[in-house]
Design an enzyme around this catalytic site. Structure first.
Site, short mmCIF file in Angstrom:
data_model
loop_
_atom_site.label_atom_id
_atom_site.label_comp_id
_atom_site.label_asym_id
_atom_site.label_seq_id
_atom_site.Cartn_x
_atom_site.Cartn_y
_atom_site.Cartn_z
N ASP A 91 0.83 -1.20 0.00
CA ASP A 91 0.00 0.00 0.00
C ASP A 91 0.87 1.26 0.00
O ASP A 91 0.55 2.24 -0.68
CB ASP A 91 -0.94 -0.01 1.20
N ASP A 119 2.44 1.66 -3.62
CA ASP A 119 1.63 2.18 -4.73
C ASP A 119 1.59 3.70 -4.72
O ASP A 119 1.65 4.33 -5.78
CB ASP A 119 0.24 1.56 -4.75
N ASP A 151 -7.24 3.46 -4.28
CA ASP A 151 -6.39 3.13 -3.14
C ASP A 151 -7.15 3.24 -1.83
O ASP A 151 -7.08 2.36 -0.98
CB ASP A 151 -5.17 4.05 -3.13
N ASP A 170 -8.12 0.10 0.57
CA ASP A 170 -7.67 0.10 1.97
C ASP A 170 -8.81 -0.22 2.92
O ASP A 170 -8.65 -1.00 3.87
CB ASP A 170 -7.07 1.45 2.34
#
Length: 186
Positions: free
Chosen positions: A111, A114, A132, A136
């Site tokens: 994470d 990215d 994103d 998450d």
């Protein structure tokens, strides 16, 4: 009630003999009637966090550049992180907590990668940021549901789930009010 009607004061307006009653909120008592003033850290970053953030960016730039050089886009990295989070939730549901914890750490690392890949490749997009953020929250839900299935008290799972989902709400609400809410590590 106490937050909005804390005190009652008597005010005499200039040129008038009438005494008016006023009620004050806590914010008015502390700041007066001034508008919200941006403080020392107007961007939302505390000095220690911003130093750590720049260190994390430098640390992640090499692996992010490597992955971008090999054809991985930031959105692909986001989906890889989502897949690892799904596997972590399943592993946790099966009761393998150490392996699940390692997979959660790996999901967090991907994470962070990215975002670093998007910044370093100058390909940050609104769609990528939204993807994103949504992925998450999905990972948070999957991992917490896996813990619930494994036997963790559902009250704690629900409380953690509410806290996790409120992250996006608070950020969106703050930005909707014009307050910068960019706090984060990477």
């Amino acid at each position: 009630y106490i937050f909005f009607r804390l005190t009652k004061t008597s005010v005499r307006r200039p040129g008038s003999s009438v005494v008016y009653s006023q009620r004050h909120t806590i914010r008015q008592l502390y700041y007066g009637n001034k508008p919200f003033v941006k403080g020392r850290y107007a961007k939302g970053d505390a000095s220690v966090l911003s130093k750590f953030k720049s260190y994390a960016d430098r640390l992640l730039s090499r692996p992010a550049n490597f992955l971008v050089g090999h054809g991985f886009t930031p959105n692909v990295l986001t989906l890889i992180g989502l897949a690892i989070g799904l596997v972590a939730g399943i592993v946790l549901a099966l009761g393998f907590f150490v392996a699940g914890g390692i997979l959660i750490l790996l999901t967090g690392f991907v994470d962070m990668l990215d975002g670093a890949a998007a910044r370093n490749g100058h390909v940050t997009t609104t769609f990528g940021a939204t993807l994103d953020s949504i992925s998450d929250r999905y990972v948070d839900c999957i991992v917490l549901l896996g813990l619930g299935v494994a036997g963790v008290n559902w009250f704690y799972v629900g409380a953690a789930l509410m806290g996790s989902l409120l992250v996006s709400y608070v950020r969106a609400k703050a930005e909707g009010m014009g307050i910068s809410c960019t706090v984060g590590i990477a």
